[in-house]
Design a protein around this motif. Sequence first.
Motif, PDB file in Angstrom:
ATOM      1  N   UNK A 101      94.492   5.881 146.560  1.00  0.00           N
ATOM      2  CA  UNK A 101      94.500   7.210 147.163  1.00  0.00           C
ATOM      3  C   UNK A 101      94.961   8.264 146.164  1.00  0.00           C
ATOM      4  N   UNK A 102      96.051   7.959 145.490  1.00  0.00           N
ATOM      5  CA  UNK A 102      96.629   8.931 144.556  1.00  0.00           C
ATOM      6  C   UNK A 102      95.734   9.075 143.313  1.00  0.00           C
ATOM      7  N   UNK A 103      95.034   7.999 142.970  1.00  0.00           N
ATOM      8  CA  UNK A 103      94.171   8.039 141.779  1.00  0.00           C
ATOM      9  C   UNK A 103      92.879   8.815 142.011  1.00  0.00           C
ATOM     10  N   UNK A 104      92.504   8.969 143.271  1.00  0.00           N
ATOM     11  CA  UNK A 104      91.195   9.578 143.555  1.00  0.00           C
ATOM     12  C   UNK A 104      91.022  10.979 142.949  1.00  0.00           C
ATOM     13  N   UNK A 105      91.962  11.913 143.148  1.00  0.00           N
ATOM     14  CA  UNK A 105      91.766  13.237 142.519  1.00  0.00           C
ATOM     15  C   UNK A 105      91.714  13.160 140.999  1.00  0.00           C
ATOM     16  N   UNK A 108      88.747   4.685 136.020  1.00  0.00           N
ATOM     17  CA  UNK A 108      89.474   4.112 137.158  1.00  0.00           C
ATOM     18  C   UNK A 108      90.802   3.483 136.733  1.00  0.00           C
ATOM     19  N   UNK A 109      90.778   2.709 135.642  1.00  0.00           N
ATOM     20  CA  UNK A 109      91.991   1.999 135.219  1.00  0.00           C
ATOM     21  C   UNK A 109      93.085   2.983 134.794  1.00  0.00           C
ATOM     22  N   UNK A 110      92.697   4.016 134.037  1.00  0.00           N
ATOM     23  CA  UNK A 110      93.676   5.012 133.587  1.00  0.00           C
ATOM     24  C   UNK A 110      94.217   5.808 134.763  1.00  0.00           C
ATOM     25  N   UNK A 111      93.335   6.152 135.699  1.00  0.00           N
ATOM     26  CA  UNK A 111      93.762   6.914 136.880  1.00  0.00           C
ATOM     27  C   UNK A 111      94.737   6.093 137.722  1.00  0.00           C
ATOM     28  N   UNK A 112      94.456   4.798 137.854  1.00  0.00           N
ATOM     29  CA  UNK A 112      95.348   3.929 138.635  1.00  0.00           C
ATOM     30  C   UNK A 112      96.717   3.811 137.963  1.00  0.00           C
ATOM     31  N   UNK A 113      96.703   3.699 136.638  1.00  0.00           N
ATOM     32  CA  UNK A 113      97.981   3.601 135.910  1.00  0.00           C
ATOM     33  C   UNK A 113      98.795   4.874 136.096  1.00  0.00           C
ATOM     34  N   UNK A 118     102.472   5.469 138.129  1.00  0.00           N
ATOM     35  CA  UNK A 118     103.623   6.151 137.533  1.00  0.00           C
ATOM     36  C   UNK A 118     104.111   7.265 138.463  1.00  0.00           C
ATOM     37  N   UNK A 119     103.185   8.005 139.034  1.00  0.00           N
ATOM     38  CA  UNK A 119     103.572   9.108 139.904  1.00  0.00           C
ATOM     39  C   UNK A 119     104.194   8.606 141.206  1.00  0.00           C
ATOM     40  N   UNK A 120     103.690   7.484 141.695  1.00  0.00           N
ATOM     41  CA  UNK A 120     104.277   6.924 142.916  1.00  0.00           C
ATOM     42  C   UNK A 120     105.674   6.374 142.640  1.00  0.00           C
ATOM     43  N   UNK A 137     107.709   7.782 140.665  1.00  0.00           N
ATOM     44  CA  UNK A 137     108.570   8.972 140.647  1.00  0.00           C
ATOM     45  C   UNK A 137     109.025   9.386 142.045  1.00  0.00           C
ATOM     46  N   UNK A 138     108.200   9.088 143.065  1.00  0.00           N
ATOM     47  CA  UNK A 138     108.597   9.461 144.428  1.00  0.00           C
ATOM     48  C   UNK A 138     109.146   8.252 145.200  1.00  0.00           C
ATOM     49  N   UNK A 139     109.520   7.209 144.455  1.00  0.00           N
ATOM     50  CA  UNK A 139     110.178   6.064 145.082  1.00  0.00           C
ATOM     51  C   UNK A 139     109.264   5.138 145.851  1.00  0.00           C
ATOM     52  N   UNK A 140     107.980   5.105 145.497  1.00  0.00           N
ATOM     53  CA  UNK A 140     107.042   4.248 146.225  1.00  0.00           C
ATOM     54  C   UNK A 140     106.448   3.155 145.324  1.00  0.00           C
ATOM     55  N   UNK A 141     107.151   2.832 144.256  1.00  0.00           N
ATOM     56  CA  UNK A 141     106.631   1.856 143.286  1.00  0.00           C
ATOM     57  C   UNK A 141     106.337   0.502 143.931  1.00  0.00           C
ATOM     58  N   UNK A 142     107.130   0.131 144.925  1.00  0.00           N
ATOM     59  CA  UNK A 142     106.946  -1.195 145.544  1.00  0.00           C
ATOM     60  C   UNK A 142     105.807  -1.230 146.557  1.00  0.00           C
TER      61      UNK A 142
END
Lengths: 250, 268
Positions: A98-102, A111-116, A120-122, A124-129
């Motif tokens: 979802x976050x990679x789509x924009x 796709x791979x770079x966007x997912x990475x 990282x951004x998730x 930052x907002x505490x959703x890494x898990x």
Amino acid sequence: MIELRGVHKAFAGRPVLVDLDLRCDRGEVLFIIGTSGVGKSVTIKHLVGLLRVDAGEIWLDGRRIDALPERAFHAIRRRVAMVFQGATLFDSMTLAENVALPLRKHGRMRAAAALADARRRLDEVGLADFVDRYPAELSDGMRKRGAIARALTLDPEVVLFDEPTTGLDPINARRVDRLIRELADRRGVTAIVVSHDLASIFAIADRIAFLYQGGVRACGTPAEIRGSDDPVVQQFIQGRASGPMETPGF
Amino acid sequence: MIARRPLTAIGRRALDGVDAALELGRVAVGTIVGALISYWRGPRRRGEIARQMYFIGNRSLLFVAVTLGFIGMVMVYQTCLLTTQVVDGRGQVGAQFARLLVLDVGPSLTAMMLATRVGAGIAAEIGSMKVTEQIDALRMSGVTPVDYLVVPRFLASVIMTVVLTMFGMAVAWGAGGLTGYYSFQINPRTFFDLSMVAPAHVWLGMTKAAAYGAAIPIVAGFCGLRAKGSSEGVGAATTAAVIGSSFAVLIIDFTISAIGLIIWGAGL
């Protein structure tokens, strides 16, 4: 920076916005408040071309944008992001997707770079898990944070928040408030926030626009709105059930 | 004032109708252009197309088999009843049934079944996304909703409608043959006779199947994208999709049949 001039909008013949004038300056946190159905969400959807005005003008950084074709709004949506009332994460994608789509569509990343980058951004907002979870497997607060992370992936200059704290517990609601304030203070992001949450409004707003009967009834700093001698404004901010305010449906 | 209100209402409905027709046209053009680009560059979302092919094709197998099987049995039974009342024409039933099946009944009935199952599914899924603002979120993410949601369903539907039509025809033909054999003692060698089926019939039937497969996701996607309000709006969109897709099948059937008659004339 953003200006609406004499905007009219009606749905099925019912006017919602009537000669609405509103301005928001760069780096400002502007709250748009008012009763349900008064046209707050409708107002901000016009700024990114999700709705089109029936009459009036919308200006962004000195450029008139209300008559632009849909394709021209792609560039504007890179600069102006929006967090919707419901989290609106796509059910068929994981949180990271979802976050990679924009990033993939607006940012033209692979796709791979966007997912990475999304991971990282998730983080930052505490959703890494939770990056590989689907929206149905997340709590409301997580979905909302994910939606905010998605809106911020392209480092927008303006973020439109449509009732960002609705449905959140008080702790998560104040976290969202803090995030909005930090975006403005640290990154200079302009935030236009549609909200009913009086605690948020008076805690973080630079200015407040009170919408009533299709137009801006009052606009000013939180102190100015608090001190307004308009009985309609006072009824709303004090949350009184009876008073001069005419609310459709009641 | 009183006289103006009905006029205003009629005018508004007329404008809504024009608006809907233009929107349907935009969805159709956007879908076809998107599909052509996919064909030219190679489909970008193969996984999604495969998922839709599974949903439209594999998940409809039993539904199509049962429906076409029973229709095949009923048609052959009724035809045999009629042909044995005056003179015994049972020997012609199989060949004529095969011709009718290939030319019209197989593609059209398979598509009518898919219009209900697939059309409703597409409209409900896209309609739910519309009323929960996911479509707006897609647009904000730089995605064209028609390209992202309708094109994969369109490609999958065109392929799988043709495949399901062939499968449905085979089932109906087989069921009809069994009915002819057990109820009217028609020799299978006599029944399974393809002498009446010309290449033009196959072309026309498969063209119809592909056109139906194209129309169903376009109409259903359009209905889903116009969903308004909440769950009630999704329900209305789903109903409109089933009705609209079924109408589209009938109109396409008539149009392609008429074109076929113009091209091949009485020899068809």
